[in-house]
Write a protein that holds these residues in place. Structure first.
Motif: not given
Length: 266
Positions: A86-89, A180, A49
């Motif tokens: 890349d991806t949401p945590f 983020d 992320h």
């Protein structure tokens, strides 16, 4: 800086392919011949992320950082090339990203917790962390009790958010969530929040680059980061641990650590 992690053997579970709720059957991580299977041939796909410097962030069109270089070593030992996703945590720490095979491993400066261990398996710890308080020098609050009636920023789904929530009643601040860490840090600079709490590595890096901010407090929470793999993927977890141990023994770990934190681990 974080002290050196003592490498520990990971209790490994039998390989198991999981089905994500509401999703199609996930791909088995190990084939019928016992060979590891990966999301894409020739690649080790890593869920992360961004941004979370100095662990993972974009620089001149390339994703770099401490975690990125460590997983590069794992990929190299497997004869693969690392591919970053890349991806949401929230989707990483819940195990969804691994269970639906968006990636083979997850490396996002992710603290090993009992809750997360229900969602995925972890490598041996590779980095020790504390929580830290980031403030503007215009309003240099020294500790959480000084934030009564003020706004404290947190990153959604993190152990920093858990720590802030745990102490909210005692100190009387308002928690403001951010998707983020960059949004959270910028909110401190702009005055949208009075302070923020997150892992010390990332906020110390931000304060170093932004001298109008500073870190005024650190809180020992016994946290350690691990690389996540799909629950039950014992074979891949063992390969990750092997690479981490080899990097420590060869001095590669110390070299990478010093590159990103300015000193060798203690």
């Amino acid at each position: 800086m974080a002290r050196r992690t003592t490498w520990r053997a990971l209790a490994l579970l039998p390989a198991l392919a999981l089905t994500a709720a509401g999703c199609a059957q996930s791909i088995a991580p190990v084939g019928a011949d016992g060979e590891l299977q990966f999301k894409e041939p020739g690649k080790l796909t890593t869920c992360t992320h961004l941004p979370y410097p100095p662990f993972q962030f974009d620089e001149n069109g390339k994703t770099v950082g401490f975690d990125v270089e460590l997983v590069d070593l794992v990929a190299r030992d497997l004869g693969l090339q690392q591919e970053l996703f890349d991806t949401p945590f929230e989707g990483i720490q819940s195990g969804e990203a691994l269970n639906t095979r968006k990636c083979d491993v997850a490396a996002a400066a992710m603290t090993i917790t009992d809750t997360r261990k229900q969602n995925m398996d972890f490598s041996d710890p590779y980095f020790d962390a504390k929580q830290a308080l980031l403030v503007s020098k215009k309003a240099p609050y020294q500790d959480l009790p000084e934030l009564r009636g003020k706004k404290l920023g947190v990153q959604l789904g993190t152990t920093g958010e858990e720590y802030a929530t745990e102490h909210k009643a005692a100190h009387g601040y308002e928690i403001v969530q951010f998707e983020d860490v960059a949004l959270m840090e910028n909110a401190v600079q702009s005055g949208k929040v009075d302070a923020a709490i997150n892992d010390n590595g990332v906020v110390l890096d931000f304060a170093k680059k932004n001298p109008d901010t500073e870190v005024t407090g650190e809180y020992s929470t016994g946290e350690a980061y691990g690389i996540g793999v799909q629950k039950g993927n014992a074979q891949l977890a063992a390969k990750v641990n092997e690479s981490l141990r080899k990097a420590q023994e060869s001095g590669e770990y110390d070299r990478i650590y010093e590159k990103w934190f300015g000193q060798a681990p203690k």
